[in-house]
Design an enzyme around this catalytic site. Structure first.
Site, PDB file in Angstrom:
ATOM      1  N   CYS A  27      90.166   2.592 -34.651  1.00 11.21           N
ATOM      2  CA  CYS A  27      89.936   1.276 -35.264  1.00 11.21           C
ATOM      3  C   CYS A  27      89.359   0.363 -34.196  1.00 11.21           C
ATOM      4  CB  CYS A  27      91.245   0.708 -35.825  1.00 11.21           C
ATOM      5  SG  CYS A  27      91.048  -0.866 -36.673  1.00 11.21           S
ATOM      6  N   CYS A  82      84.877  -4.759 -39.833  1.00 15.20           N
ATOM      7  CA  CYS A  82      85.249  -3.398 -39.429  1.00 15.20           C
ATOM      8  C   CYS A  82      84.472  -3.063 -38.170  1.00 15.20           C
ATOM      9  CB  CYS A  82      84.946  -2.405 -40.544  1.00 15.20           C
ATOM     10  SG  CYS A  82      85.359  -0.684 -40.143  1.00 15.20           S
TER      11      CYS A  82
END
Length: 291
Positions: A95, A231
């Protein structure tokens, strides 16, 4: 039966958490240096619930590699492991915004010094640079993106279908070029990716427009979460899908902007805001039990 007034009240132990975000992509940080939390999918779902829990796109459990069996093999390269979980409780390999938020948290709590530190993930070691200022940018070296196929990949959303490019930046992405960011519709339902059997654990989808040679704008439907305001791995995947030249690209999303630098060797660096916005304690009924 009532408790006698003279009986001592045994308080539940306070469980600490922090809340942070990177360009609007928000996370709960659970400090667990000694690896004592048995974090289940149900725990994560409860904590990430935006109405009955604290609310977040995911959970970052900060645990020392030496105390976490999953990361013990990386202990010689990094002190800390990012145990990342999506909001639906599923584990994530990598991530880009989460690791920057985790690094910021480790610096602000004194667990790491400002500068560059190595953090272990399920996708391998990533090096993160944190400036001393809480308002300063945080940069993570993302490694080399891969375009492994399948060659014929498509994504459907609303009533439309587009060809897509599969990009792996530690986790899988399907990148779609669209004329307008409203083309995919409301993205309440997950986009349909074909062939589905190629991604049994799901895949994150980016819908991308390219206003200029070094600027992109995108919407992201993240696996295990839904549409997110930003993101980090998605920003890198979107740039990688465009066969980029060496240089720096600005990626705009609903929650803010990130910068993706393509280095001469093809590796990427992701830079952007990452800040801790709150710390507190969790009501015991929401908190994971001991390992």
């Amino acid at each position: 039966m009532t408790t006698p007034a003279s009986a001592p009240r045994i308080a539940a132990p306070a469980q600490v958490f922090a809340k942070g975000h990177g360009a609007g992509n928000d996370f709960l940080v659970l400090p667990d240096p000694h690896g004592r939390l048995a974090l289940t999918a149900e725990d994560v779902v409860r904590l990430c619930d935006r109405h009955a829990g604290i609310g977040a796109d995911g959970v970052l459990r900060a645990v020392r590699c030496a105390t976490e069996p999953e990361a013990a093999g990386q202990a010689s390269q990094a002190e800390w492991f990012m145990d990342y979980r999506n909001a639906d409780g599923s584990p994530g390999q990598m991530c880009g915004n989460g690791i920057r938020v985790l690094a910021r948290y480790l610096v602000e709590t004194g667990a790491c010094r400002p500068g560059t530190t190595a953090i272990a993930t399920r996708a391998g070691i990533r090096r993160v640079h944190v400036t001393p200022s809480p308002a300063g940018p945080v940069t993570v070296h993302m490694g080399h993106p891969r375009l492994p196929g399948p060659v014929h990949l498509s994504v459907s959303a609303g009533s439309r279908t587009w060809p897509a490019v599969h990009v792996d930046v530690g986790n899988p992405h399907a990148v779609v070029l669209v004329d307008c960011l409203t083309d995919p519709g409301d993205l309440i339902a997950p986009p349909v990716v074909t062939p589905a059997k190629a991604f049994p654990d799901g895949i994150t989808v980016e819908f991308v427009v390219r206003p200029g040679p070094d600027t992109l704008a995108l919407r992201v439907h993240e696996r295990g979460v839904g549409e997110t305001r930003a993101c980090g791995t998605g920003a890198c995947a979107a740039v990688a899908a465009l066969n980029p030249a060496v240089g720096t690209y600005t990626v705009s999303m609903q929650g803010g902007r990130l910068r993706v630098a393509v280095l001469p060797d093809g590796a990427m660096e992701l830079t952007g805001p990452a800040c801790i916005v709150a710390t507190g304690t969790v009501e015991p009924s929401l908190w994971p039990g001991p390992a």
